[in-house]
Design an enzyme around this catalytic site. Structure first.
Site, PDB file in Angstrom:
ATOM      1  N   LYS A 122      41.141  23.424 -41.313  1.00  0.00           N
ATOM      2  CA  LYS A 122      40.758  24.837 -41.378  1.00  0.00           C
ATOM      3  C   LYS A 122      39.856  25.109 -42.581  1.00  0.00           C
ATOM      4  O   LYS A 122      39.780  24.293 -43.517  1.00  0.00           O
ATOM      5  CB  LYS A 122      42.023  25.698 -41.435  1.00  0.00           C
ATOM      6  CG  LYS A 122      42.883  25.626 -40.157  1.00  0.00           C
ATOM      7  CD  LYS A 122      44.068  26.586 -40.248  1.00  0.00           C
ATOM      8  CE  LYS A 122      44.904  26.561 -38.986  1.00  0.00           C
ATOM      9  NZ  LYS A 122      46.011  27.567 -39.039  1.00  0.00           N
ATOM     10  N   TYR A 172      42.339  31.581 -30.382  1.00  0.00           N
ATOM     11  CA  TYR A 172      43.676  32.098 -30.696  1.00  0.00           C
ATOM     12  C   TYR A 172      44.087  33.254 -29.779  1.00  0.00           C
ATOM     13  O   TYR A 172      44.924  34.077 -30.176  1.00  0.00           O
ATOM     14  CB  TYR A 172      43.738  32.531 -32.167  1.00  0.00           C
ATOM     15  CG  TYR A 172      44.007  31.391 -33.129  1.00  0.00           C
ATOM     16  CD1 TYR A 172      45.174  30.635 -33.045  1.00  0.00           C
ATOM     17  CD2 TYR A 172      43.112  31.100 -34.164  1.00  0.00           C
ATOM     18  CE1 TYR A 172      45.442  29.607 -33.940  1.00  0.00           C
ATOM     19  CE2 TYR A 172      43.367  30.064 -35.070  1.00  0.00           C
ATOM     20  CZ  TYR A 172      44.541  29.330 -34.955  1.00  0.00           C
ATOM     21  OH  TYR A 172      44.807  28.326 -35.848  1.00  0.00           O
ATOM     22  N   ASN A 187      46.801  27.721 -44.058  1.00  0.00           N
ATOM     23  CA  ASN A 187      47.735  26.596 -44.068  1.00  0.00           C
ATOM     24  C   ASN A 187      47.077  25.256 -43.705  1.00  0.00           C
ATOM     25  O   ASN A 187      47.717  24.350 -43.184  1.00  0.00           O
ATOM     26  CB  ASN A 187      48.941  26.907 -43.174  1.00  0.00           C
ATOM     27  CG  ASN A 187      48.551  27.196 -41.736  1.00  0.00           C
ATOM     28  OD1 ASN A 187      47.373  27.131 -41.396  1.00  0.00           O
ATOM     29  ND2 ASN A 187      49.513  27.508 -40.910  1.00  0.00           N
ATOM     30  N   HIS A 212      45.455  22.892 -38.156  1.00  0.00           N
ATOM     31  CA  HIS A 212      45.987  23.319 -36.861  1.00  0.00           C
ATOM     32  C   HIS A 212      46.326  22.081 -36.049  1.00  0.00           C
ATOM     33  O   HIS A 212      45.622  21.069 -36.144  1.00  0.00           O
ATOM     34  CB  HIS A 212      44.941  24.130 -36.086  1.00  0.00           C
ATOM     35  CG  HIS A 212      45.311  24.347 -34.647  1.00  0.00           C
ATOM     36  ND1 HIS A 212      46.118  25.378 -34.243  1.00  0.00           N
ATOM     37  CD2 HIS A 212      45.030  23.614 -33.535  1.00  0.00           C
ATOM     38  CE1 HIS A 212      46.309  25.273 -32.925  1.00  0.00           C
ATOM     39  NE2 HIS A 212      45.660  24.214 -32.467  1.00  0.00           N
ATOM     40  N   GLU A 269      42.843  23.421 -25.608  1.00  0.00           N
ATOM     41  CA  GLU A 269      42.159  23.385 -26.910  1.00  0.00           C
ATOM     42  C   GLU A 269      41.120  22.255 -26.994  1.00  0.00           C
ATOM     43  O   GLU A 269      40.055  22.436 -27.594  1.00  0.00           O
ATOM     44  CB  GLU A 269      43.202  23.247 -28.025  1.00  0.00           C
ATOM     45  CG  GLU A 269      44.051  24.502 -28.158  1.00  0.00           C
ATOM     46  CD  GLU A 269      45.175  24.384 -29.178  1.00  0.00           C
ATOM     47  OE1 GLU A 269      45.869  25.383 -29.383  1.00  0.00           O
ATOM     48  OE2 GLU A 269      45.354  23.299 -29.772  1.00  0.00           O
TER      49      GLU A 269
HETATM   50  P1  ADP Z   1      51.258  27.023 -35.919  1.00  0.00           P
HETATM   51  O1  ADP Z   1      49.816  26.900 -36.399  1.00  0.00           O
HETATM   52  O2  ADP Z   1      52.228  26.337 -36.844  1.00  0.00           O
HETATM   53  O3  ADP Z   1      51.417  26.599 -34.476  1.00  0.00           O
HETATM   54  P2  ADP Z   1      51.429  29.773 -34.959  1.00  0.00           P
HETATM   55  O4  ADP Z   1      50.937  29.260 -33.649  1.00  0.00           O
HETATM   56  O5  ADP Z   1      52.673  30.607 -34.973  1.00  0.00           O
HETATM   57  O6  ADP Z   1      51.650  28.579 -36.012  1.00  0.00           O
HETATM   58  O7  ADP Z   1      50.290  30.657 -35.643  1.00  0.00           O
HETATM   59  C1  ADP Z   1      48.949  30.272 -35.572  1.00  0.00           C
HETATM   60  C2  ADP Z   1      48.325  30.455 -36.936  1.00  0.00           C
HETATM   61  O8  ADP Z   1      48.357  31.840 -37.289  1.00  0.00           O
HETATM   62  C3  ADP Z   1      49.056  29.757 -38.089  1.00  0.00           C
HETATM   63  O9  ADP Z   1      48.718  28.396 -38.230  1.00  0.00           O
HETATM   64  C4  ADP Z   1      48.601  30.577 -39.276  1.00  0.00           C
HETATM   65  O10 ADP Z   1      47.277  30.238 -39.699  1.00  0.00           O
HETATM   66  C5  ADP Z   1      48.578  31.983 -38.685  1.00  0.00           C
HETATM   67  N1  ADP Z   1      49.844  32.692 -38.888  1.00  0.00           N
HETATM   68  C6  ADP Z   1      51.034  32.446 -38.282  1.00  0.00           C
HETATM   69  N2  ADP Z   1      51.986  33.301 -38.700  1.00  0.00           N
HETATM   70  C7  ADP Z   1      51.373  34.139 -39.587  1.00  0.00           C
HETATM   71  C8  ADP Z   1      51.810  35.251 -40.375  1.00  0.00           C
HETATM   72  N3  ADP Z   1      53.069  35.681 -40.329  1.00  0.00           N
HETATM   73  N4  ADP Z   1      50.897  35.852 -41.177  1.00  0.00           N
HETATM   74  C9  ADP Z   1      49.609  35.432 -41.232  1.00  0.00           C
HETATM   75  N5  ADP Z   1      49.136  34.399 -40.514  1.00  0.00           N
HETATM   76  C10 ADP Z   1      49.997  33.749 -39.702  1.00  0.00           C
HETATM   77 MG    MG Z   2      50.628  27.413 -32.741  1.00  0.00          MG
END
Ligand code: ADP
Ligand code: MG
Length: 139
Positions: free
Chosen positions: A10, A50, A113, A116, A127
């Protein structure tokens, strides 16, 4: 079972110049890189990627973040690649992620974070096709 997953370094990790370290971890984990490219998503492309999260309160901020700079997008192949890449990444929130995981090492917030990874076979198929056509994936 040998499978493929879509993974993204990212914009936050790209800005920190840790893409090389992350690629090394994929290779050390035994994944084969089947496709890879540098992309700068525009807002529409980030929203499409997304789309499953469009009702979430963080959608606008997340898509702005994902379009804020270049990403490195890759297809990884290996045994149980989807689950194993999620394990390598760690929990969504870097503060909750296990020691030594990519998000613990390189992520800074639940949004920013670092990486992905697809979360299941159906999302992996969607994807991978979102970013790569068949000719761009090395067989
Ligand atoms: P993951 O990437 O672990 O599969 P999710 O699919 O739940 O997590 O969420 C997609 C992305 O959205 C996350 O990787 C993160 O960048 C962002 N995200 C998830 N939860 C939050 C939150 N509570 N606040 C802000 N950004 C979030
Ligand atoms: Mg996810």
């Amino acid at each position: 079972m040998k499978e493929r997953t879509l993974t993204i370094i990212k914009p936050d990790a790209m800005k920190k110049d840790v893409a090389g370290e992350i690629i090394s971890r994929w290779l050390q984990a035994g994944f084969q890189i089947k496709a890879m490219k540098l992309v700068r998503l525009d807002l529409k492309a980030a929203e499409g990627f997304y789309a499953v999260h469009q009702e979430r309160p963080f959608f606008k901020s997340l898509t702005q973040f994902m379009s804020s700079g270049p990403c490195l997008v890759a297809v990884l192949e290996g045994e149980d690649a989807i689950r194993r890449n999620r394990e390598l990444m760690g929990a969504t929130d870097p503060a909750q992620a296990a020691e030594g995981t990519l998000r613990r090492l390189y992520g800074s917030t639940v949004q920013n974070n670092a990486v992905h990874g697809s979360d299941g076979p159906a999302t992996a198929a969607f994807e991978i096709a979102y970013f790569f056509n068949a000719l761009e994936i090395v067989g």
